[in-house]
Scaffold this motif. Structure first.
Motif, PDB file in Angstrom:
ATOM      1  N   SER A 109     -31.615 -25.406  36.404  1.00 45.32           N
ATOM      2  CA  SER A 109     -30.526 -24.965  35.671  1.00 45.32           C
ATOM      3  C   SER A 109     -31.131 -23.880  34.868  1.00 45.32           C
ATOM      4  O   SER A 109     -30.812 -22.837  34.765  1.00 45.32           O
ATOM      5  CB  SER A 109     -29.601 -25.959  35.146  1.00 45.32           C
ATOM      6  OG  SER A 109     -28.876 -25.469  34.108  1.00 45.32           O
ATOM      7  N   ALA A 110     -32.492 -24.371  34.120  1.00 47.21           N
ATOM      8  CA  ALA A 110     -32.989 -23.694  33.376  1.00 47.21           C
ATOM      9  C   ALA A 110     -33.487 -22.172  34.025  1.00 47.21           C
ATOM     10  O   ALA A 110     -33.529 -21.195  33.097  1.00 47.21           O
ATOM     11  CB  ALA A 110     -34.156 -24.323  32.664  1.00 47.21           C
ATOM     12  N   ARG A 111     -34.198 -22.170  35.279  1.00 50.07           N
ATOM     13  CA  ARG A 111     -34.595 -21.356  35.760  1.00 50.07           C
ATOM     14  C   ARG A 111     -33.514 -20.136  36.549  1.00 50.07           C
ATOM     15  O   ARG A 111     -33.774 -18.988  36.646  1.00 50.07           O
ATOM     16  CB  ARG A 111     -35.537 -21.728  36.726  1.00 50.07           C
ATOM     17  CG  ARG A 111     -36.777 -22.105  36.291  1.00 50.07           C
ATOM     18  CD  ARG A 111     -37.962 -21.253  36.046  1.00 50.07           C
ATOM     19  NE  ARG A 111     -38.348 -20.727  37.209  1.00 50.07           N
ATOM     20  CZ  ARG A 111     -39.083 -20.704  38.090  1.00 50.07           C
ATOM     21  NH1 ARG A 111     -39.570 -21.841  38.281  1.00 50.07           N
ATOM     22  NH2 ARG A 111     -39.422 -19.895  38.997  1.00 50.07           N
ATOM     23  N   THR A 112     -32.222 -20.689  36.867  1.00 52.68           N
ATOM     24  CA  THR A 112     -31.370 -19.841  37.654  1.00 52.68           C
ATOM     25  C   THR A 112     -30.026 -19.892  36.768  1.00 52.68           C
ATOM     26  O   THR A 112     -29.236 -19.236  37.329  1.00 52.68           O
ATOM     27  CB  THR A 112     -31.147 -20.505  39.091  1.00 52.68           C
ATOM     28  OG1 THR A 112     -30.552 -21.804  38.923  1.00 52.68           O
ATOM     29  CG2 THR A 112     -32.396 -20.541  39.707  1.00 52.68           C
ATOM     30  N   GLY A 113     -30.037 -20.417  35.659  1.00 53.65           N
ATOM     31  CA  GLY A 113     -28.643 -20.436  34.888  1.00 53.65           C
ATOM     32  C   GLY A 113     -27.447 -20.694  35.849  1.00 53.65           C
ATOM     33  O   GLY A 113     -27.465 -21.769  36.165  1.00 53.65           O
ATOM     34  N   SER A 114     -26.401 -20.014  35.697  1.00 55.12           N
ATOM     35  CA  SER A 114     -25.168 -20.382  36.292  1.00 55.12           C
ATOM     36  C   SER A 114     -25.127 -20.288  37.957  1.00 55.12           C
ATOM     37  O   SER A 114     -24.198 -20.749  38.407  1.00 55.12           O
ATOM     38  CB  SER A 114     -23.986 -19.609  35.774  1.00 55.12           C
ATOM     39  OG  SER A 114     -24.177 -18.265  35.945  1.00 55.12           O
ATOM     40  N   LEU A 115     -25.965 -19.561  38.473  1.00 56.74           N
ATOM     41  CA  LEU A 115     -25.948 -19.061  39.817  1.00 56.74           C
ATOM     42  C   LEU A 115     -25.754 -20.610  40.737  1.00 56.74           C
ATOM     43  O   LEU A 115     -24.979 -20.514  41.467  1.00 56.74           O
ATOM     44  CB  LEU A 115     -27.284 -18.317  40.142  1.00 56.74           C
ATOM     45  CG  LEU A 115     -27.361 -17.963  41.717  1.00 56.74           C
ATOM     46  CD1 LEU A 115     -26.220 -17.170  42.099  1.00 56.74           C
ATOM     47  CD2 LEU A 115     -28.515 -17.293  42.184  1.00 56.74           C
ATOM     48  N   PHE A 116     -26.724 -21.527  40.343  1.00 56.36           N
ATOM     49  CA  PHE A 116     -26.717 -22.933  41.357  1.00 56.36           C
ATOM     50  C   PHE A 116     -25.982 -23.949  40.620  1.00 56.36           C
ATOM     51  O   PHE A 116     -26.005 -24.964  41.009  1.00 56.36           O
ATOM     52  CB  PHE A 116     -28.019 -23.115  41.750  1.00 56.36           C
ATOM     53  CG  PHE A 116     -28.490 -22.145  42.895  1.00 56.36           C
ATOM     54  CD1 PHE A 116     -28.195 -22.105  44.030  1.00 56.36           C
ATOM     55  CD2 PHE A 116     -29.427 -21.213  42.531  1.00 56.36           C
ATOM     56  CE1 PHE A 116     -28.740 -21.333  45.070  1.00 56.36           C
ATOM     57  CE2 PHE A 116     -29.947 -20.266  43.280  1.00 56.36           C
ATOM     58  CZ  PHE A 116     -29.782 -20.485  44.628  1.00 56.36           C
ATOM     59  N   ALA A 117     -25.117 -23.693  39.411  1.00 58.43           N
ATOM     60  CA  ALA A 117     -23.993 -24.718  38.820  1.00 58.43           C
ATOM     61  C   ALA A 117     -23.038 -24.723  39.829  1.00 58.43           C
ATOM     62  O   ALA A 117     -21.759 -24.142  39.486  1.00 58.43           O
ATOM     63  CB  ALA A 117     -24.036 -24.186  37.530  1.00 58.43           C
TER      64      ALA A 117
END
Length: 137
Positions: free
Chosen positions: A125-133
């Motif tokens: 989550s910290a590295r890709t933000g909302s993309l893989f949320a």
């Protein structure tokens, strides 16, 4: 004999008429061009081999992704390069529970194929933000 010849002529006509037909895309199929990604997150160090995942479509944002607008804005700012997404400051636990993120699709008509394993979901989550949320909770 005339009936056989007429039947063969009709069959040949149907085959030739079908040969020029243009295949139509299914509603579930991803588009061939544009800005879209099929996203998957799996537990462990190897990507899931399963077919499917969550579709992210941009222009306009949507496709079933729960945070499509934010994910599309982040990808636009990074020119579609997932590795260039800005990392967030986060205090993640030092617990090793690997997750593997996989994205495949097109961005500005360029193919995207991304796979990376992160030590835990917090780091993902910290590295890709909302993309893989991908969960809606």
């Amino acid at each position: 004999m005339t009936a056989v010849r007429a039947g063969l002529s009709a069959a040949a006509f149907l085959l030739l008429a079908g040969a020029g037909a243009t295949p139509t895309a299914h509603a579930d199929a991803p588009p061939v061009t544009g800005n879209w990604l099929m996203l998957r997150v799996s537990h462990g160090e190897t990507p899931a081999v399963a077919v499917g995942g969550t579709m992210l479509r941009c222009d306009p944002p949507g496709g079933g992704h729960p945070h499509a607008e934010e994910a599309c804005a982040d990808l636009t700012a990074a020119d579609g390069r997932i590795t260039a997404l800005p990392a967030e400051d986060a205090l993640c636990p030092m617990i090793y529970a690997p997750v593997t993120a996989h994205a495949q699709g097109m961005w500005r008509d360029r193919p995207v194929d991304y796979t990376e394993t992160f030590p835990n979901p917090c780091t993902l989550s910290a590295r890709t933000g909302s993309l893989f949320a991908l969960d809606t909770a």
